[in-house]
Design a protein around this motif. Structure first.
Motif, PDB file in Angstrom:
ATOM      1  N   ARG A 114     -10.915 -57.880  28.178  1.00  0.00           N
ATOM      2  CA  ARG A 114     -10.534 -56.171  28.825  1.00  0.00           C
ATOM      3  C   ARG A 114     -12.392 -55.362  28.639  1.00  0.00           C
ATOM      4  O   ARG A 114     -12.902 -56.297  29.262  1.00  0.00           O
ATOM      5  N   ARG A 115     -12.045 -55.841  27.015  1.00  0.00           N
ATOM      6  CA  ARG A 115     -13.467 -55.306  26.783  1.00  0.00           C
ATOM      7  C   ARG A 115     -14.682 -56.166  26.872  1.00  0.00           C
ATOM      8  O   ARG A 115     -16.069 -55.769  27.962  1.00  0.00           O
ATOM      9  N   ILE A 116     -15.083 -57.292  27.554  1.00  0.00           N
ATOM     10  CA  ILE A 116     -15.145 -57.915  27.496  1.00  0.00           C
ATOM     11  C   ILE A 116     -16.090 -58.503  29.014  1.00  0.00           C
ATOM     12  O   ILE A 116     -16.789 -59.019  29.677  1.00  0.00           O
ATOM     13  N   ASP A 117     -14.823 -58.210  30.115  1.00  0.00           N
ATOM     14  CA  ASP A 117     -14.100 -58.377  31.080  1.00  0.00           C
ATOM     15  C   ASP A 117     -14.739 -59.650  32.102  1.00  0.00           C
ATOM     16  O   ASP A 117     -15.452 -60.581  32.305  1.00  0.00           O
ATOM     17  N   GLY A 122     -13.967 -59.255  35.860  1.00  0.00           N
ATOM     18  CA  GLY A 122     -13.108 -58.375  36.612  1.00  0.00           C
ATOM     19  C   GLY A 122     -11.564 -58.414  36.323  1.00  0.00           C
ATOM     20  O   GLY A 122     -10.913 -58.959  37.551  1.00  0.00           O
ATOM     21  N   VAL A 123     -11.133 -57.815  35.653  1.00  0.00           N
ATOM     22  CA  VAL A 123     -10.192 -58.210  34.894  1.00  0.00           C
ATOM     23  C   VAL A 123      -9.285 -57.584  34.567  1.00  0.00           C
ATOM     24  O   VAL A 123      -9.501 -55.998  34.892  1.00  0.00           O
ATOM     25  N   GLU A 150      -8.286 -61.218  39.213  1.00  0.00           N
ATOM     26  CA  GLU A 150      -7.566 -61.498  40.397  1.00  0.00           C
ATOM     27  C   GLU A 150      -6.863 -62.920  40.911  1.00  0.00           C
ATOM     28  O   GLU A 150      -5.486 -62.688  41.280  1.00  0.00           O
ATOM     29  N   VAL A 151      -7.462 -63.902  40.311  1.00  0.00           N
ATOM     30  CA  VAL A 151      -7.094 -65.079  40.639  1.00  0.00           C
ATOM     31  C   VAL A 151      -6.027 -65.582  40.505  1.00  0.00           C
ATOM     32  O   VAL A 151      -4.604 -66.242  40.550  1.00  0.00           O
ATOM     33  N   CYS A 152      -6.472 -65.204  39.238  1.00  0.00           N
ATOM     34  CA  CYS A 152      -5.192 -66.140  38.233  1.00  0.00           C
ATOM     35  C   CYS A 152      -3.933 -65.667  38.072  1.00  0.00           C
ATOM     36  O   CYS A 152      -2.943 -66.112  38.044  1.00  0.00           O
ATOM     37  N   TYR A 153      -4.176 -63.517  37.939  1.00  0.00           N
ATOM     38  CA  TYR A 153      -3.232 -63.096  38.377  1.00  0.00           C
ATOM     39  C   TYR A 153      -2.413 -63.766  39.591  1.00  0.00           C
ATOM     40  O   TYR A 153      -0.949 -63.570  39.576  1.00  0.00           O
ATOM     41  N   ILE A 204       2.528 -59.803  31.407  1.00  0.00           N
ATOM     42  CA  ILE A 204       1.661 -58.922  32.037  1.00  0.00           C
ATOM     43  C   ILE A 204       1.939 -57.731  32.923  1.00  0.00           C
ATOM     44  O   ILE A 204       1.544 -56.744  32.938  1.00  0.00           O
ATOM     45  N   ARG A 205       3.205 -57.994  33.339  1.00  0.00           N
ATOM     46  CA  ARG A 205       3.498 -56.784  33.518  1.00  0.00           C
ATOM     47  C   ARG A 205       4.019 -55.212  32.728  1.00  0.00           C
ATOM     48  O   ARG A 205       3.758 -54.343  32.978  1.00  0.00           O
ATOM     49  N   ARG A 206       4.145 -56.040  31.542  1.00  0.00           N
ATOM     50  CA  ARG A 206       4.280 -54.879  30.383  1.00  0.00           C
ATOM     51  C   ARG A 206       2.661 -54.184  30.337  1.00  0.00           C
ATOM     52  O   ARG A 206       2.679 -53.076  30.162  1.00  0.00           O
ATOM     53  N   TRP A 207       1.554 -54.933  30.363  1.00  0.00           N
ATOM     54  CA  TRP A 207       0.549 -54.919  29.919  1.00  0.00           C
ATOM     55  C   TRP A 207      -0.099 -53.551  31.159  1.00  0.00           C
ATOM     56  O   TRP A 207      -0.542 -52.835  31.369  1.00  0.00           O
ATOM     57  N   LEU A 208       0.204 -54.487  32.105  1.00  0.00           N
ATOM     58  CA  LEU A 208      -0.138 -53.533  33.258  1.00  0.00           C
ATOM     59  C   LEU A 208       0.644 -52.020  33.757  1.00  0.00           C
ATOM     60  O   LEU A 208      -0.128 -51.349  34.001  1.00  0.00           O
TER      61      LEU A 208
END
Length: 72
Positions: free
Chosen positions: A28-31, A40-41, A48-51, A63-67
């Protein structure tokens, strides 16, 4: 599916990586996406593409826990 960018983590390692706060926070820090290194993470460190391509139930849960701000 094998990754095209060797700098990202292997797809088979994503679930473990999502349990490691220091790795996700660095992405996230280095995006830079954890998998493909695209810019763009989101809060989980994925672009967005990998997600959109994630279909594994365990990975989706992590992933949902992070979001939602719960983290690992």
């Amino acid at each position: 599916m094998e990754r095209l960018n060797s700098e990202g983590i292997g797809r088979s390692q994503l679930a473990w990586t999502l349990t490691q706060p220091h790795i996700v926070l660095t992405a996230r820090r280095i995006d830079a996406c954890l998998l493909c290194r695209r810019k763009g993470v989101n809060e989980a460190g994925l672009c967005e593409v990998c997600y959109i391509l994630i279909d594994d139930p365990e990975e989706t849960f992590l992933i949902r826990r992070w979001l939602t701000g719960e983290g690992p």
